[in-house]
Design a protein around this motif. Structure first.
Motif, short mmCIF file in Angstrom:
data_model
loop_
_atom_site.label_atom_id
_atom_site.label_comp_id
_atom_site.label_asym_id
_atom_site.label_seq_id
_atom_site.Cartn_x
_atom_site.Cartn_y
_atom_site.Cartn_z
N THR A 18 0.85 -1.19 0.00
CA THR A 18 0.00 0.00 0.00
C THR A 18 0.88 1.24 0.00
O THR A 18 1.77 1.38 0.84
CB THR A 18 -0.93 0.02 1.23
OG1 THR A 18 -1.77 -1.14 1.18
CG2 THR A 18 -1.80 1.27 1.23
N LYS A 129 -3.41 4.11 -1.94
CA LYS A 129 -4.49 4.37 -1.00
C LYS A 129 -5.32 5.55 -1.46
O LYS A 129 -4.79 6.58 -1.86
CB LYS A 129 -3.92 4.62 0.40
CG LYS A 129 -4.98 4.71 1.46
CD LYS A 129 -4.37 4.85 2.83
CE LYS A 129 -5.51 4.93 3.83
NZ LYS A 129 -5.19 5.74 4.96
N GLY A 130 -6.63 5.40 -1.38
CA GLY A 130 -7.53 6.42 -1.89
C GLY A 130 -7.96 7.47 -0.89
O GLY A 130 -8.07 8.64 -1.21
N CYS A 131 -8.19 7.08 0.34
CA CYS A 131 -8.67 8.03 1.35
C CYS A 131 -7.50 8.61 2.13
O CYS A 131 -6.55 7.89 2.42
CB CYS A 131 -9.62 7.34 2.31
SG CYS A 131 -11.11 6.72 1.51
N TYR A 141 -2.03 11.55 -7.94
CA TYR A 141 -2.41 10.18 -8.33
C TYR A 141 -1.99 9.89 -9.76
O TYR A 141 -1.52 8.79 -10.07
CB TYR A 141 -3.91 9.98 -8.15
CG TYR A 141 -4.33 9.96 -6.69
CD1 TYR A 141 -4.19 8.82 -5.93
CD2 TYR A 141 -4.83 11.11 -6.08
CE1 TYR A 141 -4.55 8.80 -4.59
CE2 TYR A 141 -5.19 11.10 -4.75
CZ TYR A 141 -5.04 9.95 -4.01
OH TYR A 141 -5.38 9.94 -2.67
N TYR A 157 -6.21 1.01 -6.96
CA TYR A 157 -6.58 2.21 -6.22
C TYR A 157 -7.57 1.83 -5.13
O TYR A 157 -8.49 1.05 -5.38
CB TYR A 157 -7.20 3.24 -7.17
CG TYR A 157 -7.80 4.43 -6.46
CD1 TYR A 157 -7.00 5.49 -6.06
CD2 TYR A 157 -9.15 4.49 -6.17
CE1 TYR A 157 -7.53 6.58 -5.41
CE2 TYR A 157 -9.70 5.58 -5.52
CZ TYR A 157 -8.89 6.62 -5.13
OH TYR A 157 -9.42 7.70 -4.47
N GLY A 158 -7.40 2.37 -3.94
CA GLY A 158 -8.36 2.15 -2.86
C GLY A 158 -7.73 1.52 -1.66
O GLY A 158 -6.67 1.93 -1.20
N GLU A 159 -8.37 0.49 -1.15
CA GLU A 159 -7.91 -0.26 0.03
C GLU A 159 -7.74 -1.72 -0.38
O GLU A 159 -8.32 -2.18 -1.36
CB GLU A 159 -8.94 -0.17 1.16
CG GLU A 159 -9.31 1.25 1.56
CD GLU A 159 -8.18 1.99 2.25
OE1 GLU A 159 -7.35 1.33 2.91
OE2 GLU A 159 -8.12 3.22 2.12
N SER A 162 -11.03 -3.53 -0.75
CA SER A 162 -11.89 -3.10 -1.86
C SER A 162 -11.10 -2.13 -2.72
O SER A 162 -10.94 -0.98 -2.38
CB SER A 162 -13.15 -2.41 -1.33
OG SER A 162 -12.83 -1.25 -0.64
N ASN A 163 -10.61 -2.65 -3.83
CA ASN A 163 -9.78 -1.80 -4.68
C ASN A 163 -10.27 -1.84 -6.11
O ASN A 163 -11.02 -2.72 -6.51
CB ASN A 163 -8.31 -2.22 -4.59
CG ASN A 163 -8.10 -3.64 -5.04
OD1 ASN A 163 -8.25 -3.95 -6.21
ND2 ASN A 163 -7.77 -4.52 -4.11
N VAL A 164 -9.81 -0.86 -6.86
CA VAL A 164 -10.15 -0.76 -8.28
C VAL A 164 -8.87 -1.03 -9.06
O VAL A 164 -7.87 -0.32 -8.87
CB VAL A 164 -10.68 0.66 -8.62
CG1 VAL A 164 -10.96 0.78 -10.11
CG2 VAL A 164 -11.90 0.99 -7.79
#
Length: 170
Positions: A18, A129-131, A141, A157-159, A162-164
């Protein structure tokens, strides 16, 4: 008697790395230096007067700060004026740019991301990490994606839970 199966942390065992961009947030104060008040009627740059403002300005107030130079009026400002601001603020400011605070934030992230040794991430699977608790501009990004793609196996992208998916080496 029923056999107890230990809980496996699949995220921890996944090999995902991450990357949290908020760790690259420069903590120094941001300042917008608007030169409109240094202009005649906030519209015309008179060289002699402008040089006097620059000479008498308290540049030490920017010590360690990140500064964006701008002019919020529709005045035509010659390039040399911003160059003059640069040489005067250089001994004090951490970073300075021409533009607004969003431009400054982009440049601060570009500076920070350019210092990463991407070779150590070779063939890794990366989640950006998104947030975050600090403002991370979209430009950061985009920049990290550009910097990572020659080295890593995949970018998400994300966690971890739960990622994209963004990119995967073929």
């Amino acid at each position: 008697m029923e056999e107890i199966t230990p809980i496996e942390n699949k995220v921890a065992n996944s090999g995902l790395i991450t990357l949290n961009l908020e760790e690259y947030f420069h903590k120094s104060e941001r300042v917008l230096l608007d030169i409109k008040d240094w202009l005649f009627r906030e519209m015309i740059l008179k060289e002699k007067d402008f040089r006097e403002f620059v000479k008498n300005h308290d540049w030490e107030q920017y010590k360690g700060k990140n500064v964006a130079f701008t002019c919020s009026t529709d005045a035509i400002i010659p390039t040399w004026a911003y160059m003059l601001l640069s040489v005067n603020i250089e001994p004090f400011a951490n970073r300075y740019v021409f533009g607004d605070l969003a431009t400054l934030e982009t440049v601060l992230y570009q500076d920070a991301l350019s210092k990463i040794d991407y070779e150590v991430l070779k063939d890794m699977r990366i989640i950006v990490k998104g947030c975050s608790d600090v403002p991370v501009p979209v430009s950061a990004y985009v920049e990290i994606t550009h910097k990572l793609s020659p080295y890593v196996k995949s970018i998400m992208y994300g966690e971890a839970c739960s990622n994209v998916p963004i990119w995967k080496r073929k």
